[in-house]
Design a protein around this motif. Structure first.
Motif, short mmCIF file in Angstrom:
data_model
loop_
_atom_site.label_atom_id
_atom_site.label_comp_id
_atom_site.label_asym_id
_atom_site.label_seq_id
_atom_site.Cartn_x
_atom_site.Cartn_y
_atom_site.Cartn_z
N GLU A 184 0.83 -1.20 0.00
CA GLU A 184 0.00 0.00 0.00
C GLU A 184 0.87 1.25 0.00
N LYS A 185 1.90 1.29 0.81
CA LYS A 185 2.78 2.45 0.85
C LYS A 185 3.58 2.59 -0.44
N ASP A 186 3.98 1.47 -1.02
CA ASP A 186 4.70 1.52 -2.29
C ASP A 186 3.82 2.14 -3.38
N PHE A 187 2.55 1.74 -3.41
CA PHE A 187 1.63 2.28 -4.41
C PHE A 187 1.42 3.77 -4.21
N LEU A 188 1.27 4.20 -2.97
CA LEU A 188 1.01 5.61 -2.69
C LEU A 188 2.23 6.48 -2.95
N ARG A 189 3.41 5.88 -3.06
CA ARG A 189 4.63 6.63 -3.33
C ARG A 189 5.18 6.33 -4.72
N SER A 190 4.35 5.87 -5.61
CA SER A 190 4.80 5.42 -6.92
C SER A 190 4.89 6.57 -7.91
N ASN A 191 6.11 6.88 -8.34
CA ASN A 191 6.28 7.87 -9.40
C ASN A 191 5.66 7.39 -10.70
N ASP A 192 5.71 6.09 -10.94
CA ASP A 192 5.14 5.54 -12.17
C ASP A 192 3.62 5.72 -12.21
N CYS A 193 2.96 5.53 -11.08
CA CYS A 193 1.51 5.78 -11.03
C CYS A 193 1.22 7.26 -11.21
N GLY A 194 2.05 8.10 -10.65
CA GLY A 194 1.89 9.54 -10.83
C GLY A 194 2.05 9.95 -12.28
N LEU A 195 3.04 9.38 -12.97
CA LEU A 195 3.23 9.68 -14.39
C LEU A 195 2.07 9.16 -15.23
N LEU A 196 1.55 7.99 -14.87
CA LEU A 196 0.38 7.46 -15.57
C LEU A 196 -0.80 8.42 -15.40
N LEU A 197 -1.03 8.88 -14.19
CA LEU A 197 -2.13 9.80 -13.95
C LEU A 197 -1.93 11.12 -14.70
N LEU A 198 -0.70 11.61 -14.74
CA LEU A 198 -0.40 12.83 -15.50
C LEU A 198 -0.68 12.62 -16.99
N ARG A 199 -0.25 11.47 -17.53
CA ARG A 199 -0.50 11.18 -18.95
C ARG A 199 -1.99 11.11 -19.24
N LEU A 200 -2.74 10.40 -18.39
CA LEU A 200 -4.18 10.27 -18.59
C LEU A 200 -4.87 11.62 -18.50
N THR A 201 -4.41 12.46 -17.58
CA THR A 201 -5.02 13.78 -17.40
C THR A 201 -4.71 14.70 -18.56
N VAL A 202 -3.44 14.92 -18.84
CA VAL A 202 -3.04 15.87 -19.89
C VAL A 202 -3.51 15.39 -21.26
N GLY A 203 -3.20 14.16 -21.60
CA GLY A 203 -3.59 13.63 -22.90
C GLY A 203 -5.09 13.42 -23.02
N GLY A 204 -5.69 12.89 -21.98
CA GLY A 204 -7.12 12.60 -22.02
C GLY A 204 -7.98 13.85 -22.14
N LEU A 205 -7.64 14.88 -21.38
CA LEU A 205 -8.42 16.11 -21.47
C LEU A 205 -8.20 16.83 -22.80
N MET A 206 -7.00 16.77 -23.35
CA MET A 206 -6.76 17.41 -24.65
C MET A 206 -7.45 16.65 -25.78
N LEU A 207 -7.72 15.38 -25.57
CA LEU A 207 -8.43 14.61 -26.60
C LEU A 207 -9.78 15.23 -26.96
N PHE A 208 -10.45 15.83 -25.99
CA PHE A 208 -11.72 16.49 -26.28
C PHE A 208 -11.53 17.59 -27.33
N HIS A 209 -10.44 18.35 -27.21
CA HIS A 209 -10.15 19.41 -28.18
C HIS A 209 -9.85 18.81 -29.55
N GLY A 210 -9.09 17.72 -29.56
CA GLY A 210 -8.75 17.07 -30.83
C GLY A 210 -9.96 16.48 -31.52
N VAL A 211 -10.83 15.82 -30.76
CA VAL A 211 -12.05 15.25 -31.35
C VAL A 211 -12.94 16.36 -31.88
#
Length: 140
Positions: free
Chosen positions: A4-31
């Protein structure tokens, strides 16, 4: 350390969330540009003395680069294109607002484009993390 602590301190999960947020929200503009066209951007470019076909670059950046960022395909390269698109968007559509505050919210008038630009810049510097289609290469 527990899982649980490893997951909460995961840079890789943070980068995944950043990718989903930045790319996912911009997809609306692209569509939107895909379905409604890029004529309004082409018109702005023409008024600036530039060829209107450059507007398709915005479509590619906001649709294709966003998808690449979300799935983690050549993330650094896609983020460079994405960030470049945001710089152009800020210069074309928001230049007069750079030193302005939104009177309704008190926030910076160009905070949304800057969040996209800075989020993409972070991905340029970090890459996608381990939860990505491609990883380890110079484009990742």
């Amino acid at each position: 350390m527990t899982l649980e602590k490893d997951f909460l301190r995961s840079n890789d999960c943070g980068l995944l969330l950043l990718r989903l947020t930045v790319g996912g929200l911009m997809l609306f503009h692209g569509v939107h540009k895909l379905t409604a066209g890029v004529g309004f951007i082409g018109g702005m470019l023409t008024q600036m003395g530039l060829p209107s076909f450059i507007a398709y670059g915005a479509l590619a950046a906001e649709l294709v680069a966003s998808i690449m960022i979300v799935i983690g395909l050549w993330t650094r390269a896609a983020a460079v294109v994405f960030a470049g698109n945001m710089v152009v968007a800020i210069l074309m559509a928001h230049l007069g607002q750079i030193f302005s505050v939104d009177p309704m919210t008190g926030g910076w008038a160009i905070e949304l484009p800057m969040l996209y630009l800075l989020g993409a810049t972070v991905l340029c510097l970090t890459g996608a993390g381990k939860y990505a289609v491609t990883k380890g290469g110079i484009l990742d």
